[in-house]
Design a protein around this motif. Sequence first.
Motif, mmCIF file in Angstrom:
data_model
loop_
_atom_site.group_PDB
_atom_site.id
_atom_site.type_symbol
_atom_site.label_atom_id
_atom_site.label_comp_id
_atom_site.label_asym_id
_atom_site.label_seq_id
_atom_site.Cartn_x
_atom_site.Cartn_y
_atom_site.Cartn_z
ATOM 1 N N SER A 56 0.511 5.943 -6.862
ATOM 2 C CA SER A 56 -0.290 7.012 -7.454
ATOM 3 C C SER A 56 -1.129 6.541 -8.629
ATOM 4 O O SER A 56 -2.174 7.123 -8.914
ATOM 5 N N SER A 57 -0.694 5.505 -9.332
ATOM 6 C CA SER A 57 -1.482 5.012 -10.462
ATOM 7 C C SER A 57 -2.677 4.181 -10.012
ATOM 8 O O SER A 57 -3.741 4.230 -10.623
ATOM 9 N N LEU A 58 -2.485 3.416 -8.931
ATOM 10 C CA LEU A 58 -3.578 2.591 -8.410
ATOM 11 C C LEU A 58 -4.481 3.351 -7.457
ATOM 12 O O LEU A 58 -5.543 2.847 -7.076
ATOM 13 N N ASP A 59 -4.058 4.544 -7.024
ATOM 14 C CA ASP A 59 -4.788 5.307 -6.006
ATOM 15 C C ASP A 59 -4.965 4.472 -4.745
ATOM 16 O O ASP A 59 -6.053 4.418 -4.150
ATOM 17 N N MET A 60 -3.884 3.815 -4.336
ATOM 18 C CA MET A 60 -3.932 2.921 -3.188
ATOM 19 C C MET A 60 -2.684 3.064 -2.334
ATOM 20 O O MET A 60 -1.656 3.559 -2.789
ATOM 21 N N ALA A 61 -2.822 2.620 -1.084
ATOM 22 C CA ALA A 61 -1.666 2.391 -0.222
ATOM 23 C C ALA A 61 -1.388 0.892 -0.209
ATOM 24 O O ALA A 61 -2.308 0.088 -0.055
ATOM 25 N N LEU A 62 -0.123 0.536 -0.374
ATOM 26 C CA LEU A 62 0.270 -0.866 -0.431
ATOM 27 C C LEU A 62 1.042 -1.211 0.841
ATOM 28 O O LEU A 62 2.003 -0.526 1.189
ATOM 29 N N ARG A 63 0.631 -2.281 1.527
ATOM 30 C CA ARG A 63 1.369 -2.766 2.691
ATOM 31 C C ARG A 63 2.149 -4.007 2.283
ATOM 32 O O ARG A 63 1.562 -4.998 1.841
ATOM 33 N N VAL A 64 3.465 -3.946 2.417
ATOM 34 C CA VAL A 64 4.339 -4.992 1.894
ATOM 35 C C VAL A 64 5.065 -5.669 3.044
ATOM 36 O O VAL A 64 5.676 -4.993 3.895
ATOM 37 N N ASP A 65 5.015 -7.008 3.052
ATOM 38 C CA ASP A 65 5.800 -7.769 4.014
ATOM 39 C C ASP A 65 7.253 -7.749 3.563
ATOM 40 O O ASP A 65 7.560 -8.206 2.454
#
Length: 215
Positions: free
Chosen positions: A197-206
Amino acid sequence: AWVAMRDDLASTPAGEWDNVIKISGSCLPKIKPPTPTRECILLDIPKVGNTLRGAAVDARGDVWIGSFGTEEVVLLDGPTGLVKARVKLPTGSKPYGVAMDENGYLWVASRDGEINVMRVDPVTLKVDIERASKDLGNHTPYGITADGKGGIWFGTYAAAIFRVDAASGAFGVAYQVGSSTRGVAVDDAGYIWAADSSLDMALRVDPNDGTVQKF
């Protein structure tokens, strides 16, 4: 699809309960955002809990609802919406997220209270695994998902996501991936996705090494 309705704590009168709705996804109009019409709502179930925050469907098609305000999870019959059981959580534990693992156990994430990660046995309707933040690298759980391979993953409302073992609840890896991770999910390739929510992003994590891609 099941939707747990949450009111703002500050605006919810004391004792007010929240609804759960079951909607037909194929009925949704082709608009953005896809707002369900009354015809799309299959069930509208009142007085399920207070400040509802999570929903998970089990193999029988029944649904488990996390009720933040009443510190419990509520089991609803899938076809009718009738309450089948209420499972009280340890004192002060307020569910933020709920998820089913591949063995049919319900996992609960709580930001509050001394117990922050719990597993509920669906047969005995008892909490059979409890973990405190101090046992989890002092991470505070927020969102939650099961990877189907023996792992339960959590967002933290901070930079990290972390894993616990679905069989024992043992604390596993923790990756520093963003700034404020909240909801998490696993895709069919096994990647962990976190909403930041702070970055306004979706993170894809391996899940193997914590490598992050940002979207």
